[in-house]
Motif scaffolding. Structure first.
Motif, PDB file in Angstrom:
ATOM      1  N   ARG A   1      33.857  -6.225  46.257  1.00 58.17           N
ATOM      2  CA  ARG A   1      33.652  -4.786  46.081  1.00 58.17           C
ATOM      3  C   ARG A   1      34.255  -4.431  44.728  1.00 58.17           C
ATOM      4  NH1 ARG A   1      36.211   0.317  49.300  1.00 58.17           N
ATOM      5  NH2 ARG A   1      34.746   1.823  48.461  1.00 58.17           N
ATOM      6  N   CYS A   2      33.552  -3.604  43.960  1.00 56.01           N
ATOM      7  CA  CYS A   2      34.056  -3.265  42.634  1.00 56.01           C
ATOM      8  C   CYS A   2      33.610  -1.869  42.223  1.00 56.01           C
ATOM      9  CB  CYS A   2      33.601  -4.289  41.610  1.00 56.01           C
ATOM     10  SG  CYS A   2      31.832  -4.298  41.321  1.00 56.01           S
ATOM     11  N   ASP A   3      34.144  -1.426  41.090  1.00 60.61           N
ATOM     12  CA  ASP A   3      33.740  -0.166  40.481  1.00 60.61           C
ATOM     13  C   ASP A   3      33.827  -0.355  38.971  1.00 60.61           C
ATOM     14  OD1 ASP A   3      36.470   0.189  39.715  1.00 60.61           O
ATOM     15  OD2 ASP A   3      36.888   1.243  41.590  1.00 60.61           O
ATOM     16  N   LEU A   4      33.622   0.709  38.228  1.00 58.59           N
ATOM     17  CA  LEU A   4      33.653   0.596  36.764  1.00 58.59           C
ATOM     18  C   LEU A   4      34.988   0.063  36.247  1.00 58.59           C
ATOM     19  CD1 LEU A   4      31.725   3.786  35.581  1.00 58.59           C
ATOM     20  CD2 LEU A   4      31.118   1.414  35.109  1.00 58.59           C
ATOM     21  N   ASN A   5      36.087   0.344  36.950  1.00 54.86           N
ATOM     22  CA  ASN A   5      37.407  -0.080  36.493  1.00 54.86           C
ATOM     23  C   ASN A   5      37.736  -1.525  36.841  1.00 54.86           C
ATOM     24  OD1 ASN A   5      38.050   2.503  35.429  1.00 54.86           O
ATOM     25  ND2 ASN A   5      38.500   3.204  37.494  1.00 54.86           N
ATOM     26  N   THR A   6      37.124  -2.075  37.872  1.00 53.36           N
ATOM     27  CA  THR A   6      37.499  -3.415  38.320  1.00 53.36           C
ATOM     28  C   THR A   6      36.464  -4.493  38.024  1.00 53.36           C
ATOM     29  OG1 THR A   6      36.585  -2.998  40.536  1.00 53.36           O
ATOM     30  CG2 THR A   6      38.924  -2.480  40.186  1.00 53.36           C
ATOM     31  N   VAL A   7      35.259  -4.101  37.662  1.00 49.20           N
ATOM     32  CA  VAL A   7      34.174  -5.081  37.529  1.00 49.20           C
ATOM     33  C   VAL A   7      34.450  -6.116  36.437  1.00 49.20           C
ATOM     34  CG1 VAL A   7      32.683  -3.710  35.992  1.00 49.20           C
ATOM     35  CG2 VAL A   7      31.677  -5.369  37.573  1.00 49.20           C
ATOM     36  N   SER A   8      35.046  -5.732  35.322  1.00 45.33           N
ATOM     37  CA  SER A   8      35.299  -6.695  34.242  1.00 45.33           C
ATOM     38  C   SER A   8      36.228  -7.811  34.693  1.00 45.33           C
ATOM     39  CB  SER A   8      35.880  -5.985  33.018  1.00 45.33           C
ATOM     40  OG  SER A   8      34.936  -5.085  32.488  1.00 45.33           O
ATOM     41  N   GLY A   9      37.313  -7.453  35.382  1.00 43.40           N
ATOM     42  CA  GLY A   9      38.259  -8.455  35.865  1.00 43.40           C
ATOM     43  C   GLY A   9      37.649  -9.376  36.904  1.00 43.40           C
TER      44      GLY A   9
END
Length: 156
Positions: A127-135
């Protein structure tokens, strides 16, 4: 590595910022997309009259061809689509590592592990969002880097 990125194109206009973040992160981390589709298909979809219909099969065929040449597959599944599920199954059948991303919690959803025994071995669900997707993407790429996979096999 060559990364095949798939997402539902039906709602590309609504999800463009999020999908572009995934696409840009793949590039920023030094990987090559198997198919450059996001901006091109967004312009195409916005330019046509949706009442006339879109032959989505053309897009899916391009994706299926691109999976064969990819090292990894990233699938964004927030907006459910049977074509995306089919492409994930094809990638697993070809023993490609697959990262399934969703902005919703799908950890409790029963996926294809009952259909294909390789599913759990090759698929990572996050599960991700704009803040976590890169990591999340960075971790997936590092885990599935060919050098790391060879080292893991040697240590067995």
């Amino acid at each position: 590595m060559i990364v095949h990125f798939i997402a539902t194109q039906h709602s590309i206009d609504i999800n463009y910022t999020y999908l572009k973040k995934i696409h840009d992160t793949i590039n920023q981390l030094g990987h090559k997309p198997s198919r450059k589709w996001l901006s091109k298909e967004r312009r195409f979809i916005e330019s046509i009259n949706r009442k006339d219909g879109i032959n989505w099969g053309v897009f899916t065929k391009k994706d299926l061809e691109a999976i064969g040449g990819a090292d990894l597959v990233v699938a964004e599944v927030t907006d459910e689509n049977i074509a995306i599920g089919y492409q994930i199954a094809v990638a697993v059948q070809q023993k490609k590592p697959v990262l399934i991303l969703s902005r919703h919690d799908i950890s409790s959803v029963s996926l294809s592990s009952n259909v294909n025994p390789d599913f759990d071995q090759f698929v990572t669900i996050k599960r991700c969002d704009l803040n976590t997707v890169s990591g999340i993407l960075k971790g997936f790429f590092e885990k599935n880097d060919i050098k790391n996979r060879i080292c893991a096999l040697i240590s067995l």
